[in-house]
Motif scaffolding. Structure first.
Motif, PDB file in Angstrom:
ATOM      1  N   ILE A  35       0.840  -1.199   0.000  1.00 44.00           N
ATOM      2  CA  ILE A  35       0.000   0.000   0.000  1.00 44.00           C
ATOM      3  C   ILE A  35       0.876   1.251   0.000  1.00 44.00           C
ATOM      4  O   ILE A  35       0.573   2.229  -0.659  1.00 44.00           O
ATOM      5  CB  ILE A  35      -0.951  -0.012   1.205  1.00 44.00           C
ATOM      6  CG1 ILE A  35      -1.957  -1.162   1.062  1.00 44.00           C
ATOM      7  CG2 ILE A  35      -1.688   1.326   1.337  1.00 44.00           C
ATOM      8  CD1 ILE A  35      -2.841  -1.363   2.273  1.00 44.00           C
ATOM      9  N   GLY A  36       1.966   1.202   0.764  1.00 46.97           N
ATOM     10  CA  GLY A  36       2.877   2.339   0.816  1.00 46.97           C
ATOM     11  C   GLY A  36       4.259   1.905   1.246  1.00 46.97           C
ATOM     12  O   GLY A  36       4.462   0.774   1.691  1.00 46.97           O
ATOM     13  N   PRO A  37       5.239   2.798   1.134  1.00 43.12           N
ATOM     14  CA  PRO A  37       6.629   2.436   1.425  1.00 43.12           C
ATOM     15  C   PRO A  37       6.872   2.002   2.859  1.00 43.12           C
ATOM     16  O   PRO A  37       7.838   1.275   3.113  1.00 43.12           O
ATOM     17  CB  PRO A  37       7.410   3.711   1.079  1.00 43.12           C
ATOM     18  CG  PRO A  37       6.401   4.801   0.989  1.00 43.12           C
ATOM     19  CD  PRO A  37       5.121   4.170   0.605  1.00 43.12           C
ATOM     20  N   ASP A  38       6.015   2.397   3.788  1.00 41.84           N
ATOM     21  CA  ASP A  38       6.185   1.960   5.175  1.00 41.84           C
ATOM     22  C   ASP A  38       6.093   0.441   5.309  1.00 41.84           C
ATOM     23  O   ASP A  38       6.642  -0.131   6.247  1.00 41.84           O
ATOM     24  CB  ASP A  38       5.137   2.607   6.081  1.00 41.84           C
ATOM     25  CG  ASP A  38       5.411   4.078   6.339  1.00 41.84           C
ATOM     26  OD1 ASP A  38       6.527   4.538   5.994  1.00 41.84           O
ATOM     27  OD2 ASP A  38       4.536   4.774   6.873  1.00 41.84           O
ATOM     28  N   GLY A  39       5.401  -0.192   4.390  1.00 45.38           N
ATOM     29  CA  GLY A  39       5.225  -1.634   4.461  1.00 45.38           C
ATOM     30  C   GLY A  39       6.147  -2.437   3.568  1.00 45.38           C
ATOM     31  O   GLY A  39       6.112  -3.670   3.592  1.00 45.38           O
ATOM     32  N   TRP A  40       6.978  -1.769   2.782  1.00 44.00           N
ATOM     33  CA  TRP A  40       7.800  -2.494   1.822  1.00 44.00           C
ATOM     34  C   TRP A  40       8.709  -3.517   2.492  1.00 44.00           C
ATOM     35  O   TRP A  40       8.762  -4.672   2.084  1.00 44.00           O
ATOM     36  CB  TRP A  40       8.650  -1.523   0.998  1.00 44.00           C
ATOM     37  CG  TRP A  40       7.883  -0.694   0.025  1.00 44.00           C
ATOM     38  CD1 TRP A  40       6.523  -0.727  -0.213  1.00 44.00           C
ATOM     39  CD2 TRP A  40       8.406   0.315  -0.821  1.00 44.00           C
ATOM     40  NE1 TRP A  40       6.189   0.206  -1.160  1.00 44.00           N
ATOM     41  CE2 TRP A  40       7.317   0.860  -1.552  1.00 44.00           C
ATOM     42  CE3 TRP A  40       9.672   0.829  -1.031  1.00 44.00           C
ATOM     43  CZ2 TRP A  40       7.494   1.882  -2.488  1.00 44.00           C
ATOM     44  CZ3 TRP A  40       9.855   1.854  -1.954  1.00 44.00           C
ATOM     45  CH2 TRP A  40       8.771   2.368  -2.687  1.00 44.00           C
ATOM     46  N   SER A  41       9.456  -3.090   3.505  1.00 48.12           N
ATOM     47  CA  SER A  41      10.424  -4.001   4.130  1.00 48.12           C
ATOM     48  C   SER A  41       9.725  -5.179   4.786  1.00 48.12           C
ATOM     49  O   SER A  41      10.207  -6.317   4.731  1.00 48.12           O
ATOM     50  CB  SER A  41      11.289  -3.257   5.150  1.00 48.12           C
ATOM     51  OG  SER A  41      10.490  -2.712   6.191  1.00 48.12           O
ATOM     52  N   GLU A  42       8.570  -4.935   5.384  1.00 45.05           N
ATOM     53  CA  GLU A  42       7.812  -6.007   6.027  1.00 45.05           C
ATOM     54  C   GLU A  42       7.349  -7.040   5.004  1.00 45.05           C
ATOM     55  O   GLU A  42       7.432  -8.254   5.239  1.00 45.05           O
ATOM     56  CB  GLU A  42       6.609  -5.412   6.766  1.00 45.05           C
ATOM     57  CG  GLU A  42       5.839  -6.397   7.610  1.00 45.05           C
ATOM     58  CD  GLU A  42       4.706  -5.735   8.375  1.00 45.05           C
ATOM     59  OE1 GLU A  42       4.229  -6.337   9.352  1.00 45.05           O
ATOM     60  OE2 GLU A  42       4.294  -4.616   7.989  1.00 45.05           O
ATOM     61  N   GLY A  67       4.763  -0.667  -4.463  1.00 42.17           N
ATOM     62  CA  GLY A  67       4.315   0.598  -5.025  1.00 42.17           C
ATOM     63  C   GLY A  67       3.673   1.462  -3.962  1.00 42.17           C
ATOM     64  O   GLY A  67       3.875   1.246  -2.763  1.00 42.17           O
ATOM     65  N   ILE A  68       2.894   2.447  -4.413  1.00 46.09           N
ATOM     66  CA  ILE A  68       2.186   3.351  -3.506  1.00 46.09           C
ATOM     67  C   ILE A  68       0.732   3.447  -3.938  1.00 46.09           C
ATOM     68  O   ILE A  68       0.427   3.834  -5.074  1.00 46.09           O
ATOM     69  CB  ILE A  68       2.800   4.765  -3.480  1.00 46.09           C
ATOM     70  CG1 ILE A  68       4.298   4.695  -3.132  1.00 46.09           C
ATOM     71  CG2 ILE A  68       2.068   5.646  -2.468  1.00 46.09           C
ATOM     72  CD1 ILE A  68       4.979   6.051  -3.130  1.00 46.09           C
ATOM     73  N   HIS A  69      -0.163   3.086  -3.043  1.00 44.07           N
ATOM     74  CA  HIS A  69      -1.607   3.141  -3.286  1.00 44.07           C
ATOM     75  C   HIS A  69      -2.032   4.594  -3.506  1.00 44.07           C
ATOM     76  O   HIS A  69      -1.533   5.509  -2.845  1.00 44.07           O
ATOM     77  CB  HIS A  69      -2.326   2.564  -2.063  1.00 44.07           C
ATOM     78  CG  HIS A  69      -3.762   2.257  -2.267  1.00 44.07           C
ATOM     79  ND1 HIS A  69      -4.719   3.243  -2.385  1.00 44.07           N
ATOM     80  CD2 HIS A  69      -4.427   1.073  -2.355  1.00 44.07           C
ATOM     81  CE1 HIS A  69      -5.910   2.676  -2.529  1.00 44.07           C
ATOM     82  NE2 HIS A  69      -5.760   1.367  -2.531  1.00 44.07           N
ATOM     83  N   PRO A  70      -2.969   4.833  -4.427  1.00 47.12           N
ATOM     84  CA  PRO A  70      -3.392   6.217  -4.675  1.00 47.12           C
ATOM     85  C   PRO A  70      -4.030   6.905  -3.477  1.00 47.12           C
ATOM     86  O   PRO A  70      -4.077   8.146  -3.433  1.00 47.12           O
ATOM     87  CB  PRO A  70      -4.386   6.092  -5.831  1.00 47.12           C
ATOM     88  CG  PRO A  70      -4.793   4.664  -5.847  1.00 47.12           C
ATOM     89  CD  PRO A  70      -3.611   3.890  -5.355  1.00 47.12           C
TER      90      PRO A  70
END
Length: 264
Positions: free
Chosen positions: A40-47, A63-66
């Motif tokens: 949904i957003g970069p905060d969750g990428w590493s997880e 990616g990044i959700h609109p």
């Protein structure tokens, strides 16, 4: 029979599901052997990437959700670095969403600019794109055309539009992915599209923890419930579950590339 959940959010499932390992075990019991966990957003990428490293059944889209605030930005280099992980199959989810914003009063250029960035990077990496669109489909399709997104294609995630929109997406080299919505009694237009889309362009998904199919509608969703989506499509098209499972899994691999055999 094997199924692939083409769109889920394992990193935000309710704790009472027992954690990712239990959710994956549940999925195996219903024939779902692989799943793509979508950012949904970069905060969750590493997880999400950690889940991919720990569980060979899990792949990722980055990616990044609109609907992420316009203050959430990344550079091309940051997106490329994250999406270069070997388990990342696609860029997304991305797109346009005017439902959660006052698109008539607010300048939505920031959302379109971020969408164009995601497409640009997807083309550079030669990865497909996972599209979210809500109350914005004409603009979404226009941007996909302008940016040459047909070079990489992708997925129209959680499809709820009519046949005309589905046809336009197909012409842009996109696959149509159906969620639990197709099982809802009043989703007549979605059911009609599920009958019309060529079998070699259909995908199935849960969007877990959202949009649980009948008989779990209104409850948290999980990848194991992909089976109910596939069963509904099979019934609508007069096919067996095995035929739909085989076709949608082959479609996913055709779009994303041959998957790591460790997933089986």
């Amino acid at each position: 029979m094997t199924l692939i959940d083409s769109h889920c959010h394992l990193n935000i499932l309710p704790e009472d599901f027992g954690g990712p390992a239990q959710v994956i075990a549940n999925a195996h019991q219903t024939g779902v052997d692989r799943m793509m966990c979508v950012a949904i957003g970069p905060d969750g990428w590493s997880e999400i990437l950690e889940l991919c490293d720990q569980h060979p059944e899990v792949y990722a889209a980055i990616g990044i959700h609109p609907c992420e605030p316009k203050t959430v930005t990344v550079t091309d280099a940051q997106l490329i670095e994250a999406a270069s992980h070997p388990r990342v199959l696609a860029i997304g989810e991305t797109g346009l969403d005017y439902h959660h914003f006052d698109a008539e009063a607010e300048d939505m250029t920031w959302q379109a600019d971020r969408f164009r960035q995601m497409i640009r990077v997807a083309k550079q990496l030669k990865k497909p794109i996972v599209i979210h669109t809500r109350h914005s489909t004409p603009d979404c399709l226009r941007i996909l055309k302008e940016e040459g997104a047909d070079e990489v294609g992708g997925i129209m995630h959680c499809f709820v539009e009519d046949w005309a929109i589905a046809k336009a997406a197909l012409e842009l080299n996109f696959y149509i992915s159906f969620s639990g919505i197709v099982t809802f009694k009043n989703a007549k237009s979605v059911k009609a599209v599920a009958q019309q889309v060529p079998l070699d362009r259909i995908l199935v998904e849960t969007d877990a923890p959202y949009l649980a199919p009948v008989p779990y509608r209104g409850k948290p969703n999980q990848p194991a419930y992909t089976r109910y989506v596939a069963e509904e499509i099979a019934q609508l098209r007069g096919l067996s579950l095995d035929e739909v499972a085989d076709a949608t899994s082959a479609n996913f691999e055709r779009l994303m590339g041959k998957l790591d055999p460790r997933s089986f």
